[in-house]
Scaffold this active site. Sequence first.
Site, PDB file in Angstrom:
ATOM      1  CD  GLU A  47      -1.520  -2.148   6.251  1.00  0.00           C
ATOM      2  OE1 GLU A  47      -0.818  -1.468   6.104  1.00  0.00           O
ATOM      3  OE2 GLU A  47      -2.544  -1.755   7.057  1.00  0.00           O
ATOM      4  CG  ASN A 108      -5.427  -3.639   7.766  1.00  0.00           C
ATOM      5  OD1 ASN A 108      -5.044  -4.471   7.431  1.00  0.00           O
ATOM      6  ND2 ASN A 108      -5.096  -2.473   7.554  1.00  0.00           N
ATOM      7  CE  LYS A 125      -3.027  -0.153  10.620  1.00  0.00           C
ATOM      8  NZ  LYS A 125      -2.843   0.205   9.209  1.00  0.00           N
ATOM      9  CD  GLU A 144      -5.246   1.707   7.414  1.00  0.00           C
ATOM     10  OE1 GLU A 144      -4.065   2.249   7.376  1.00  0.00           O
ATOM     11  OE2 GLU A 144      -5.579   0.832   7.902  1.00  0.00           O
ATOM     12  CB  CYS A 170       0.605  -0.555   8.706  1.00  0.00           C
ATOM     13  SG  CYS A 170       1.558   0.627   7.439  1.00  0.00           S
ATOM     14  CG  ASN A 195       0.037  -1.575   2.323  1.00  0.00           C
ATOM     15  OD1 ASN A 195      -0.919  -1.725   1.397  1.00  0.00           O
ATOM     16  ND2 ASN A 195       0.622  -2.800   2.743  1.00  0.00           N
TER      17      ASN A 195
HETATM   18  N1  ING Z   1       0.128   3.458   6.926  1.00  0.00           N
HETATM   19  C1  ING Z   1       0.733   4.548   7.407  1.00  0.00           C
HETATM   20  C2  ING Z   1       1.646   4.215   8.772  1.00  0.00           C
HETATM   21  O1  ING Z   1       1.358   4.213   9.813  1.00  0.00           O
HETATM   22  C3  ING Z   1       0.505   6.879   8.403  1.00  0.00           C
HETATM   23  C4  ING Z   1      -0.328   5.696   8.061  1.00  0.00           C
HETATM   24  C5  ING Z   1       0.682   7.964   7.441  1.00  0.00           C
HETATM   25  C6  ING Z   1       1.189   7.216   9.566  1.00  0.00           C
HETATM   26  C7  ING Z   1       1.478   8.973   7.523  1.00  0.00           C
HETATM   27  C8  ING Z   1       1.726   8.542   9.759  1.00  0.00           C
HETATM   28  C9  ING Z   1       2.036   9.273   8.782  1.00  0.00           C
HETATM   29  O2  ING Z   1       2.841   3.815   8.211  1.00  0.00           O
HETATM   30  C10 ING Z   1      -0.876   2.434   7.253  1.00  0.00           C
HETATM   31  N2  ING Z   1      -1.211   1.736   6.576  1.00  0.00           N
HETATM   32  O3  ING Z   1      -1.046   2.392   8.754  1.00  0.00           O
END
Ligand code: ING
Length: 310
Positions: A47, A108, A125, A144, A170, A195
């Site tokens: 990503e 994204n 996304k 985001e 992601c 990421n």
């Molecule tokens: N990053 C994270 C993911 O889903 C996240 C967002 C952070 C979800 C913490 C849950 C807890 O892996 C991205 N870029 O979506």
Amino acid sequence: MPRILNVAVAQMGPIDKDDSRERIVARIVELFKEAKALGANVVVLPELCLTTFFPRFTLDKAALDMYFEREMPNASVAPIFEYARDNRIGFSLGFAEIPEHAPDKRFNTQIFVDDNGAIAFRYRKVHLPGYREHQPDAPFQHFELAYFDPGDLGFPVRRSMDANVGMCICNDRRWPETFRVLGLQNVEIVLCGYNTAGVNFHGSEPAHLRMFHHLLTVQAGAYQNATFVAAAAKAGIENGVPLIAGSCIVAPSGEVVVLSQTQDDEIIFARCNLEHAQFGKRSVFNFAKYRRPDAYRMIVDRVGAEDPEH
Ligand code: ING
């Protein structure tokens, strides 16, 4: 008759916000060369693989337009497209998109480029995590929801390179609906860039759960939809935030076939016999034979969870 796809996942180490585009693209081309040496004909990139993970910096959206691509391909990524085309390598690439036909939109995005160098299809996304406003108590910010528009292309599956190819990005992998919609289109391999921070910005939890949840989601998605999943991390510390590695290729059995060993630029590789995906689709996960959508209406009709009637 086996249908073999030689899949490489190109994990990337951190991208600093001051790294030049030339340097980033050169790293990617080096990874493609390593993949080529292993016999890969598909490479999966992370990503937002052309930039640092910028959706943490500021809520001043205009200040972030510098991280977006207004054309794809473009001069700065040409070396990737040229090397891939010259070596008949298909690839998925994640980037921040300002569509040429909708300059007010921000996505994204991930594209799939076939082994002739043509963009076969793109995915934007759908599940955007994080917040629209600053979180004063969070260890770091994740905006985001503020920067990107929700993906408007659904979850497409396209026939390319003699395979049913799907993509997700992601956070999408945490939602079973993602893989099920792809599975209902007979997907045979899902290309997923991510990421993922090593710390849950929602609140404190044991550190090992970040990797556990990552693997749980891609293994479950693969098994429950009889598909390969190839997941590519951007890893290491970006802007002070640790990103997990764990790049992997998962078989339709749900087993991890290969897992990355570092948090740096690293190629992992597996020969994927797509016929193995068909076995699950004909047997345990024969959707047409066993699914009961009449019992699942709530999945589509209801957004948030609601308590049962007293
Ligand atoms: N990053 C994270 C993911 O889903 C996240 C967002 C952070 C979800 C913490 C849950 C807890 O892996 C991205 N870029 O979506």
